[in-house]
Design a protein around this motif. Sequence first.
Motif, PDB file in Angstrom:
ATOM      1  N   ILE A  51       0.839  -1.206   0.000  1.00  0.00           N
ATOM      2  CA  ILE A  51       0.000   0.000   0.000  1.00  0.00           C
ATOM      3  C   ILE A  51       0.873   1.256   0.000  1.00  0.00           C
ATOM      4  O   ILE A  51       0.620   2.196  -0.748  1.00  0.00           O
ATOM      5  N   TYR A  54       2.566   1.728  -3.400  1.00  0.00           N
ATOM      6  CA  TYR A  54       1.605   1.473  -4.476  1.00  0.00           C
ATOM      7  C   TYR A  54       1.962   2.178  -5.786  1.00  0.00           C
ATOM      8  O   TYR A  54       1.943   1.557  -6.845  1.00  0.00           O
ATOM      9  N   VAL A  88     -14.612  -1.046  -0.690  1.00  0.00           N
ATOM     10  CA  VAL A  88     -13.322  -1.483  -0.157  1.00  0.00           C
ATOM     11  C   VAL A  88     -13.515  -2.559   0.910  1.00  0.00           C
ATOM     12  O   VAL A  88     -12.770  -3.540   0.954  1.00  0.00           O
ATOM     13  N   ALA A  92     -11.825  -6.186   0.647  1.00  0.00           N
ATOM     14  CA  ALA A  92     -10.863  -6.599   1.678  1.00  0.00           C
ATOM     15  C   ALA A  92     -11.319  -7.871   2.383  1.00  0.00           C
ATOM     16  O   ALA A  92     -10.521  -8.775   2.630  1.00  0.00           O
ATOM     17  N   ALA A 105      -5.663  -5.721  -1.890  1.00  0.00           N
ATOM     18  CA  ALA A 105      -5.184  -4.379  -1.538  1.00  0.00           C
ATOM     19  C   ALA A 105      -4.778  -3.607  -2.788  1.00  0.00           C
ATOM     20  O   ALA A 105      -5.112  -2.425  -2.946  1.00  0.00           O
ATOM     21  N   ALA A 108      -7.920  -2.620  -4.696  1.00  0.00           N
ATOM     22  CA  ALA A 108      -8.649  -1.539  -4.018  1.00  0.00           C
ATOM     23  C   ALA A 108      -8.036  -0.194  -4.380  1.00  0.00           C
ATOM     24  O   ALA A 108      -8.754   0.765  -4.720  1.00  0.00           O
ATOM     25  N   LEU A 109      -6.723  -0.105  -4.338  1.00  0.00           N
ATOM     26  CA  LEU A 109      -6.039   1.138  -4.702  1.00  0.00           C
ATOM     27  C   LEU A 109      -6.176   1.426  -6.184  1.00  0.00           C
ATOM     28  O   LEU A 109      -6.412   2.569  -6.587  1.00  0.00           O
ATOM     29  N   ALA A 113      -9.637   3.463  -4.261  1.00  0.00           N
ATOM     30  CA  ALA A 113      -9.783   3.577  -2.804  1.00  0.00           C
ATOM     31  C   ALA A 113      -8.603   4.358  -2.231  1.00  0.00           C
ATOM     32  O   ALA A 113      -7.505   4.322  -2.772  1.00  0.00           O
ATOM     33  N   LYS A 115      -5.573   5.200   0.449  1.00  0.00           N
ATOM     34  CA  LYS A 115      -4.620   4.341   1.168  1.00  0.00           C
ATOM     35  C   LYS A 115      -5.095   4.098   2.597  1.00  0.00           C
ATOM     36  O   LYS A 115      -5.010   2.985   3.102  1.00  0.00           O
ATOM     37  N   THR A 118      -7.961   1.642   2.698  1.00  0.00           N
ATOM     38  CA  THR A 118      -7.460   0.319   2.326  1.00  0.00           C
ATOM     39  C   THR A 118      -6.693  -0.313   3.484  1.00  0.00           C
ATOM     40  O   THR A 118      -6.874  -1.497   3.781  1.00  0.00           O
ATOM     41  N   MET A 122      -8.045  -3.678   5.227  1.00  0.00           N
ATOM     42  CA  MET A 122      -7.184  -4.850   5.081  1.00  0.00           C
ATOM     43  C   MET A 122      -6.769  -5.368   6.459  1.00  0.00           C
ATOM     44  O   MET A 122      -6.713  -6.582   6.675  1.00  0.00           O
TER      45      MET A 122
END
Length: 147
Positions: A51, A54, A88, A92, A105, A108-109, A113, A115, A118, A122
């Motif tokens: 994350i 990313y 999200v 997750a 993860a 999601a990004l 989404a 950080k 997320t 997560m």
Amino acid sequence: MIEYILVFLGAAVPALEIAIVIPVGIVRGLSPFWVILLAFAGNMLTVLLLIILYQRIEHWYRSRKGESTEGESKRQLRGRKIMDRYGVAGLALAGPILIGTHIAAFFALLFGASKRKTIIWMAVSIALWSLIFGIVTAMGFTFFIKD
């Protein structure tokens, strides 16, 4: 001691993760408490790194695949469907079972989404699934070895 280190490292590896490492560790006779805790920590550490890093990973991924991809892979389509429907939190929570925590993860990004959101979801997901895998394995394993 080395077996507990292997639990931590195994949970950090995207291909193994908590769904495999926790049951194997408990069935091998390790303490369920420490297996759950170390598997959570190992998995969460690498998810956090993913994350945090990313943008670099996405740039590498896009340069490797090329900007003009022919479409989304089956995993991407599954991830997008879950993200569109449940957000999200859904991605997750479903990730450890359907596509893996690291990929969940990343998706999601990738799908927009934040950080912060997320990381929170997560962490909740990995903690919840670690407990579920650990408790079910410990209860099931002791159920079968009793006289």
